[in-house]
Every structure is written in structure tokens, then in C-alpha cells.
Design a protein around this motif. Structure first.
Motif, PDB file in Angstrom:
ATOM      1  N   PHE A  58       0.820  -1.811   0.125  1.00 34.03           N
ATOM      2  CA  PHE A  58      -0.125   0.060  -0.210  1.00 34.03           C
ATOM      3  C   PHE A  58       0.648   1.482   0.003  1.00 34.03           C
ATOM      4  O   PHE A  58       1.982   0.696   0.118  1.00 34.03           O
ATOM      5  N   GLY A  59       0.157   2.379  -0.385  1.00 27.89           N
ATOM      6  CA  GLY A  59       0.948   3.215  -0.329  1.00 27.89           C
ATOM      7  C   GLY A  59       2.082   3.976  -1.153  1.00 27.89           C
ATOM      8  O   GLY A  59       3.066   4.899  -1.375  1.00 27.89           O
ATOM      9  N   SER A  60       2.144   2.668  -2.323  1.00 23.65           N
ATOM     10  CA  SER A  60       3.152   3.177  -3.838  1.00 23.65           C
ATOM     11  C   SER A  60       3.215   3.941  -4.735  1.00 23.65           C
ATOM     12  O   SER A  60       1.065   4.408  -4.994  1.00 23.65           O
ATOM     13  N   SER A  64      -1.301   3.990  -6.371  1.00 22.83           N
ATOM     14  CA  SER A  64      -2.163   5.410  -6.924  1.00 22.83           C
ATOM     15  C   SER A  64      -2.424   5.662  -8.389  1.00 22.83           C
ATOM     16  O   SER A  64      -3.679   6.028  -8.754  1.00 22.83           O
ATOM     17  N   ASP A 154      -8.044   1.300   2.028  1.00 25.27           N
ATOM     18  CA  ASP A 154      -8.184   2.140   0.637  1.00 25.27           C
ATOM     19  C   ASP A 154      -6.230   2.028   0.300  1.00 25.27           C
ATOM     20  O   ASP A 154      -5.657   1.149   0.486  1.00 25.27           O
ATOM     21  N   LYS A 155      -5.809   3.016  -0.262  1.00 28.21           N
ATOM     22  CA  LYS A 155      -5.319   3.061  -1.534  1.00 28.21           C
ATOM     23  C   LYS A 155      -3.753   3.233  -0.166  1.00 28.21           C
ATOM     24  O   LYS A 155      -2.091   2.643  -0.359  1.00 28.21           O
ATOM     25  N   ASP A 156      -3.516   3.494   0.630  1.00 32.58           N
ATOM     26  CA  ASP A 156      -2.947   3.239   1.930  1.00 32.58           C
ATOM     27  C   ASP A 156      -2.975   2.652   2.860  1.00 32.58           C
ATOM     28  O   ASP A 156      -2.212   2.195   3.784  1.00 32.58           O
ATOM     29  N   GLY A 157      -3.921   1.617   3.205  1.00 35.90           N
ATOM     30  CA  GLY A 157      -3.667   0.150   3.674  1.00 35.90           C
ATOM     31  C   GLY A 157      -4.638   0.872   4.897  1.00 35.90           C
ATOM     32  O   GLY A 157      -5.041   0.006   5.611  1.00 35.90           O
ATOM     33  N   ASN A 158      -5.601   1.784   4.780  1.00 36.08           N
ATOM     34  CA  ASN A 158      -6.621   2.796   5.822  1.00 36.08           C
ATOM     35  C   ASN A 158      -7.934   1.519   5.606  1.00 36.08           C
ATOM     36  O   ASN A 158      -8.459   1.506   4.569  1.00 36.08           O
TER      37      ASN A 158
END
Length: 220
Positions: A58-60, A64, A154-158
């Protein structure tokens, strides 16, 4: 999933982004400004008929960028939802920009979704028109529950919990089906499936031409 052309209730201008209400939101999500148009896979391609792989990183920037591309591709194809395998990516992810039956617009993405349907006593099965960007030009009535909840990230892992009613609940179910290797054709009788494929054969080139014109109009 294709956009429905009729709504059962007057349009309300409220918007929920990633499940949260916002005061205002542009007609085109910001992701479309950053994205590139990708080819939409068509029923019969192998990637659409097998379960997708879970997202583990995530967060890459790559994740995104994929989401940006999916939003733009969905918009160009006049869609309400789009799964990653519909742009030939084997990941459990979908994006959406979809109204519910109350006119509330729902916009967002969800990763590794798990569908949670209410029990038989608290839900209604509704047959309504359903189309699919991977079955271009076709549409059939498909039974779906009128309520659905999807839990994921979500895309940040939340963590995310997205709730839908009416047409948006249909969208959540349709896109989650894609990630398990199913299209709405799998929910049809043999006769209706044959009719949907006939519609696609007859109309697909016109649909592709319309998408090309829309992409060109955006300079993409």
C-alpha cells in the motif's frame, strides 16, 4: 458497471467520497486529471474469469497511478464502477462513481473488498437493469439485494466500510463479483445470457467508437 439511465427518485446533490459526506465535489473526480486511459477487457478474456490477487503493498505511486487510470477509464467508458481486472490488472481493487436511488453520489475506491449482505429478513431482492463495461452494448435485468456493505482498505491501507442502498448497492455487488472472476452474465439464465451476448455483438463497435470520441475530447 454501466451508468443507469433512469433514476427512481429526484436527484439530490449530496456526495459521499470514500463513504464520508462532503460539502462539494467536482463533476469529474480529481483522479481523472492525473490518469491515462487503459483498454477495457471484454468478456471471454481469461483475466475476467478467475479470482484476482489480494493487494499486499500500500501507499505506492504505482497503486495510486492505477487508481487514477481506472477513474479516467471509467469516465471515458461512461461507467459507474470499474474493477482492476477490467483494465487487465490482476488485483482486488475497484473504483466507483455511482448514484444511489436517493440521488446521493458515491465516489471512491476500495481494495481487498469483502461483501457483507444483510440477512434474508432485512433485505429485498430487486431485479433491475444492469450493464457492464466489459460486455459493451448489452444490458439485462439482474436480481440483486437492495442493501450491501463492503469492507476493505484504501490505497494507504486504512480500513474502509462502504454502505450502499438501491443502485449503489447493485454497483458494490457487481464490482465485487468481478474480483471473484464473475460478470453479471453468470447470474443470467442461458436464454438471457445468449441475448446479452447478441446485444454485445451488435452494438460493441458503436460503443468502442463512442469511447474513442470521448477520450479524444479529453485530449487522451
Amino acid at each position: 458497471m454501466s451508468v443507469r439511465h433512469e433514476r427512481s427518485r429526484p436527484v439530490d446533490r449530496r456526495v459521499r467520497v470514500q463513504g464520508r459526506p462532503v460539502d462539494s465535489y467536482p463533476s469529474l473526480p480529481p483522479e481523472t486529471e492525473r490518469g491515462s486511459v487503459r483498454r477495457v477487457t471484454v468478456v471471454g478474456e481469461e483475466i475476467l474469469s478467475r479470482p484476482c490477487q489480494e493487494v499486499t503493498e500500500f501507499g505506492s505511486p504505482e497503486l495510486s497511478s492505477l487508481i487514477d487510470d481506472m477513474f479516467l477509464t471509467m469516465h471515458v467508458a461512461d461507467g459507474a464502477g470499474l474493477a482492476a481486472n477490467q483494465v487487465d490488472v490482476d488485483l482486488r481493487l475497484f473504483v466507483y462513481d455511482c448514484p444511489d436511488d436517493y440521488g446521493i453520489r458515491h465516489v471512491g475506491h476500495i481494495i481487498n473488498p469483502v461483501l457483507d449482505l444483510p440477512g434474508p429478513g432485512s433485505r429485498q431482492l430487486v431485479e433491475d437493469y444492469e450493464g457492464c463495461l466489459s460486455v459493451p452494448g448489452a444490458g439485462m435485468a439482474v436480481p440483486r439485494t437492495d442493501r450491501a456493505v463492503v469492507r476493505g482498505l484504501d490505497k494507504d491501507g486504512n480500513p474502509l466500510v462502504i454502505e450502499g442502498t438501491g443502485y449503489f448497492a447493485r454497483c458494490l455487488q457487481h464490482e465485487t463479483d468481478h474480483l471473484f472472476g464473475h460478470t453479471y452474465l453468470d447470474r443470467l439464465s442461458k436464454r438471457d445470457r445468449k441475448e446479452a451476448l447478441r446485444q454485445m455483438t451488435e452494438r460493441r463497435e458503436d460503443v468502442f467508437a463512442q469511447r474513442a470520441v470521448k477520450a479524444a475530447g479529453l485530449g487522451r
